[in-house]
Design a protein around this motif. Structure first.
Motif, PDB file in Angstrom:
ATOM      1  N   TYR A  94       0.820  -1.209   0.000  1.00 23.19           N
ATOM      2  CA  TYR A  94       0.000   0.000   0.000  1.00 23.19           C
ATOM      3  C   TYR A  94       0.861   1.270   0.000  1.00 23.19           C
ATOM      4  CZ  TYR A  94      -3.316  -3.536   1.349  1.00 23.19           C
ATOM      5  OH  TYR A  94      -4.064  -4.678   1.387  1.00 23.19           O
ATOM      6  N   GLY A  95       2.174   1.095  -0.057  1.00 25.93           N
ATOM      7  CA  GLY A  95       3.076   2.228  -0.076  1.00 25.93           C
ATOM      8  C   GLY A  95       3.402   2.767   1.309  1.00 25.93           C
ATOM      9  N   LYS A  96       2.905   2.118   2.335  1.00 25.94           N
ATOM     10  CA  LYS A  96       3.150   2.551   3.709  1.00 25.94           C
ATOM     11  C   LYS A  96       4.561   2.148   4.123  1.00 25.94           C
ATOM     12  CE  LYS A  96       1.488   1.813   8.385  1.00 25.94           C
ATOM     13  NZ  LYS A  96       0.590   1.027   9.230  1.00 25.94           N
ATOM     14  N   THR A  97       5.278   3.060   4.745  1.00 20.66           N
ATOM     15  CA  THR A  97       6.623   2.783   5.217  1.00 20.66           C
ATOM     16  C   THR A  97       6.571   2.248   6.635  1.00 20.66           C
ATOM     17  OG1 THR A  97       7.499   4.564   3.864  1.00 20.66           O
ATOM     18  CG2 THR A  97       8.884   3.807   5.657  1.00 20.66           C
ATOM     19  N   SER A  98       7.341   1.211   6.903  1.00 22.74           N
ATOM     20  CA  SER A  98       7.373   0.620   8.231  1.00 22.74           C
ATOM     21  C   SER A  98       8.794   0.252   8.606  1.00 22.74           C
ATOM     22  CB  SER A  98       6.495  -0.626   8.288  1.00 22.74           C
ATOM     23  OG  SER A  98       6.651  -1.269   9.517  1.00 22.74           O
ATOM     24  N   GLN A  99       9.176   0.592   9.837  1.00 18.14           N
ATOM     25  CA  GLN A  99      10.475   0.191  10.356  1.00 18.14           C
ATOM     26  C   GLN A  99      10.325  -0.866  11.439  1.00 18.14           C
ATOM     27  OE1 GLN A  99      12.219   3.890  11.603  1.00 18.14           O
ATOM     28  NE2 GLN A  99      12.947   4.339   9.562  1.00 18.14           N
ATOM     29  N   ASN A 100       9.115  -1.289  11.705  1.00 20.47           N
ATOM     30  CA  ASN A 100       8.843  -2.248  12.762  1.00 20.47           C
ATOM     31  C   ASN A 100       9.238  -3.651  12.299  1.00 20.47           C
ATOM     32  OD1 ASN A 100       7.804  -3.925  14.680  1.00 20.47           O
ATOM     33  ND2 ASN A 100       5.752  -3.120  14.611  1.00 20.47           N
ATOM     34  N   PRO A 101      10.133  -4.316  13.024  1.00 18.79           N
ATOM     35  CA  PRO A 101      10.526  -5.668  12.622  1.00 18.79           C
ATOM     36  C   PRO A 101       9.399  -6.684  12.748  1.00 18.79           C
ATOM     37  CG  PRO A 101      11.568  -5.052  14.689  1.00 18.79           C
ATOM     38  CD  PRO A 101      10.862  -3.837  14.179  1.00 18.79           C
ATOM     39  N   ALA A 102       8.333  -6.383  13.528  1.00 17.16           N
ATOM     40  CA  ALA A 102       7.202  -7.299  13.668  1.00 17.16           C
ATOM     41  C   ALA A 102       6.182  -7.125  12.551  1.00 17.16           C
ATOM     42  CB  ALA A 102       6.512  -7.077  15.016  1.00 17.16           C
ATOM     43  N   ASP A 103       6.293  -6.062  11.754  1.00 14.33           N
ATOM     44  CA  ASP A 103       5.382  -5.843  10.639  1.00 14.33           C
ATOM     45  C   ASP A 103       5.452  -7.061   9.721  1.00 14.33           C
ATOM     46  OD1 ASP A 103       4.553  -5.084   7.914  1.00 14.33           O
ATOM     47  OD2 ASP A 103       4.400  -3.062   8.728  1.00 14.33           O
ATOM     48  N   PRO A 104       4.305  -7.648   9.347  1.00 17.13           N
ATOM     49  CA  PRO A 104       4.337  -8.856   8.513  1.00 17.13           C
ATOM     50  C   PRO A 104       5.155  -8.713   7.240  1.00 17.13           C
ATOM     51  CG  PRO A 104       2.131  -8.495   9.322  1.00 17.13           C
ATOM     52  CD  PRO A 104       2.943  -7.290   9.730  1.00 17.13           C
ATOM     53  N   TYR A 105       5.174  -7.547   6.649  1.00 11.91           N
ATOM     54  CA  TYR A 105       5.961  -7.350   5.427  1.00 11.91           C
ATOM     55  C   TYR A 105       7.450  -7.422   5.740  1.00 11.91           C
ATOM     56  CZ  TYR A 105       1.459  -5.951   3.663  1.00 11.91           C
ATOM     57  OH  TYR A 105       0.140  -5.940   3.335  1.00 11.91           O
ATOM     58  N   ASN A 106       7.861  -6.877   6.895  1.00  8.80           N
ATOM     59  CA  ASN A 106       9.260  -6.964   7.284  1.00  8.80           C
ATOM     60  C   ASN A 106       9.630  -8.368   7.743  1.00  8.80           C
ATOM     61  OD1 ASN A 106       9.764  -4.295   6.680  1.00  8.80           O
ATOM     62  ND2 ASN A 106       9.344  -3.581   8.740  1.00  8.80           N
ATOM     63  N   VAL A 107       8.689  -9.070   8.368  1.00 10.01           N
ATOM     64  CA  VAL A 107       8.943 -10.454   8.780  1.00 10.01           C
ATOM     65  C   VAL A 107       9.302 -11.294   7.562  1.00 10.01           C
ATOM     66  CG1 VAL A 107       7.880 -12.545   9.711  1.00 10.01           C
ATOM     67  CG2 VAL A 107       7.495 -10.369  10.848  1.00 10.01           C
ATOM     68  N   LEU A 108       8.497 -11.175   6.503  1.00 11.72           N
ATOM     69  CA  LEU A 108       8.762 -11.949   5.290  1.00 11.72           C
ATOM     70  C   LEU A 108      10.047 -11.515   4.615  1.00 11.72           C
ATOM     71  CD1 LEU A 108       5.186 -12.180   3.770  1.00 11.72           C
ATOM     72  CD2 LEU A 108       6.498 -13.991   4.860  1.00 11.72           C
ATOM     73  N   LYS A 109      10.287 -10.216   4.580  1.00  8.62           N
ATOM     74  CA  LYS A 109      11.477  -9.684   3.908  1.00  8.62           C
ATOM     75  C   LYS A 109      12.760 -10.168   4.591  1.00  8.62           C
ATOM     76  CE  LYS A 109      13.032  -5.371   1.918  1.00  8.62           C
ATOM     77  NZ  LYS A 109      12.807  -3.942   1.815  1.00  8.62           N
ATOM     78  N   SER A 110      12.694 -10.343   5.930  1.00  7.27           N
ATOM     79  CA  SER A 110      13.874 -10.768   6.668  1.00  7.27           C
ATOM     80  C   SER A 110      14.018 -12.292   6.718  1.00  7.27           C
ATOM     81  CB  SER A 110      13.824 -10.215   8.094  1.00  7.27           C
ATOM     82  OG  SER A 110      12.756 -10.801   8.801  1.00  7.27           O
ATOM     83  N   GLY A 111      13.145 -13.004   5.999  1.00 14.27           N
ATOM     84  CA  GLY A 111      13.242 -14.457   5.961  1.00 14.27           C
ATOM     85  C   GLY A 111      12.462 -15.144   7.071  1.00 14.27           C
ATOM     86  N   GLY A 112      11.745 -14.390   7.879  1.00 18.44           N
ATOM     87  CA  GLY A 112      10.941 -14.977   8.944  1.00 18.44           C
ATOM     88  C   GLY A 112       9.625 -15.513   8.419  1.00 18.44           C
ATOM     89  N   LYS A 113       8.848 -16.091   9.307  1.00 22.68           N
ATOM     90  CA  LYS A 113       7.551 -16.642   8.928  1.00 22.68           C
ATOM     91  C   LYS A 113       6.436 -15.868   9.617  1.00 22.68           C
ATOM     92  CE  LYS A 113       8.899 -21.291   7.813  1.00 22.68           C
ATOM     93  NZ  LYS A 113       8.578 -22.682   7.897  1.00 22.68           N
ATOM     94  N   ILE A 114       5.377 -15.666   8.890  1.00 21.31           N
ATOM     95  CA  ILE A 114       4.172 -15.068   9.453  1.00 21.31           C
ATOM     96  C   ILE A 114       3.573 -16.066  10.434  1.00 21.31           C
ATOM     97  CG2 ILE A 114       1.827 -14.287   8.939  1.00 21.31           C
ATOM     98  CD1 ILE A 114       3.863 -12.332   7.932  1.00 21.31           C
ATOM     99  N   ARG A 115       3.171 -15.576  11.599  1.00 28.55           N
ATOM    100  CA  ARG A 115       2.514 -16.399  12.607  1.00 28.55           C
ATOM    101  C   ARG A 115       1.029 -16.071  12.576  1.00 28.55           C
ATOM    102  NH1 ARG A 115       6.978 -13.788  15.495  1.00 28.55           N
ATOM    103  NH2 ARG A 115       5.333 -12.299  15.766  1.00 28.55           N
ATOM    104  N   TRP A 116       0.192 -17.095  12.464  1.00 26.31           N
ATOM    105  CA  TRP A 116      -1.243 -16.847  12.368  1.00 26.31           C
ATOM    106  C   TRP A 116      -2.018 -17.757  13.307  1.00 26.31           C
ATOM    107  CZ3 TRP A 116      -4.745 -20.570  10.521  1.00 26.31           C
ATOM    108  CH2 TRP A 116      -4.171 -21.702   9.944  1.00 26.31           C
ATOM    109  N   LYS A 117      -3.213 -17.290  13.664  1.00 30.49           N
ATOM    110  CA  LYS A 117      -4.117 -18.096  14.471  1.00 30.49           C
ATOM    111  C   LYS A 117      -5.530 -17.879  13.969  1.00 30.49           C
ATOM    112  CE  LYS A 117      -5.526 -16.380  18.587  1.00 30.49           C
ATOM    113  NZ  LYS A 117      -5.426 -16.056  19.995  1.00 30.49           N
ATOM    114  N   THR A 118      -6.423 -18.797  14.323  1.00 31.94           N
ATOM    115  CA  THR A 118      -7.809 -18.686  13.927  1.00 31.94           C
ATOM    116  C   THR A 118      -8.686 -19.293  15.011  1.00 31.94           C
ATOM    117  OG1 THR A 118      -9.410 -19.152  12.173  1.00 31.94           O
ATOM    118  CG2 THR A 118      -7.791 -20.861  12.636  1.00 31.94           C
ATOM    119  N   ASP A 119      -9.943 -18.905  15.019  1.00 30.43           N
ATOM    120  CA  ASP A 119     -10.881 -19.486  15.982  1.00 30.43           C
ATOM    121  C   ASP A 119     -11.892 -20.391  15.282  1.00 30.43           C
ATOM    122  OD1 ASP A 119     -12.475 -17.670  14.697  1.00 30.43           O
ATOM    123  OD2 ASP A 119     -12.954 -16.491  16.461  1.00 30.43           O
TER     124      ASP A 119
END
Length: 92
Positions: free
Chosen positions: A7-32
């Protein structure tokens, strides 16, 4: 680390899902709820399903759960890097 999401939004937060993926991490998800199409899609992407009480990036909730958990009385607020599929005041 600074990045721009789709969306063009800038983020420096390492927990941001876009940064998680960029750094090679995995998105953590849950559902009910149990939805095969949801879990198979998330697993195909390599995302990690977490249990209750574990940190998460995406919470796929039913409308009633979203209203209950994220109402003003309960006090839970989304932190940076967390997303939910419904707004608490959403009606279907």
């Amino acid at each position: 680390m600074e990045s721009r999401n789709r969306y063009g939004k800038t983020s420096q937060n390492p927990a941001d899902p876009y940064n998680v993926l960029k750094s090679g991490g995995k998105i953590r998800w849950k559902t009910d709820m149990e939805k095969v199409c949801l879990s198979s899609n998330f697993e195909r992407r390599g995302w990690h399903r977490v249990s209750e009480g574990e940190p998460w990036n995406i919470y796929w909730a039913s409308v009633s759960s979203a209203k209950m958990v994220f109402n003003g009385d309960f006090g839970y607020r989304l932190s940076d890097g967390q997303m939910i599929n419904h707004f608490p005041n959403h009606y279907e």
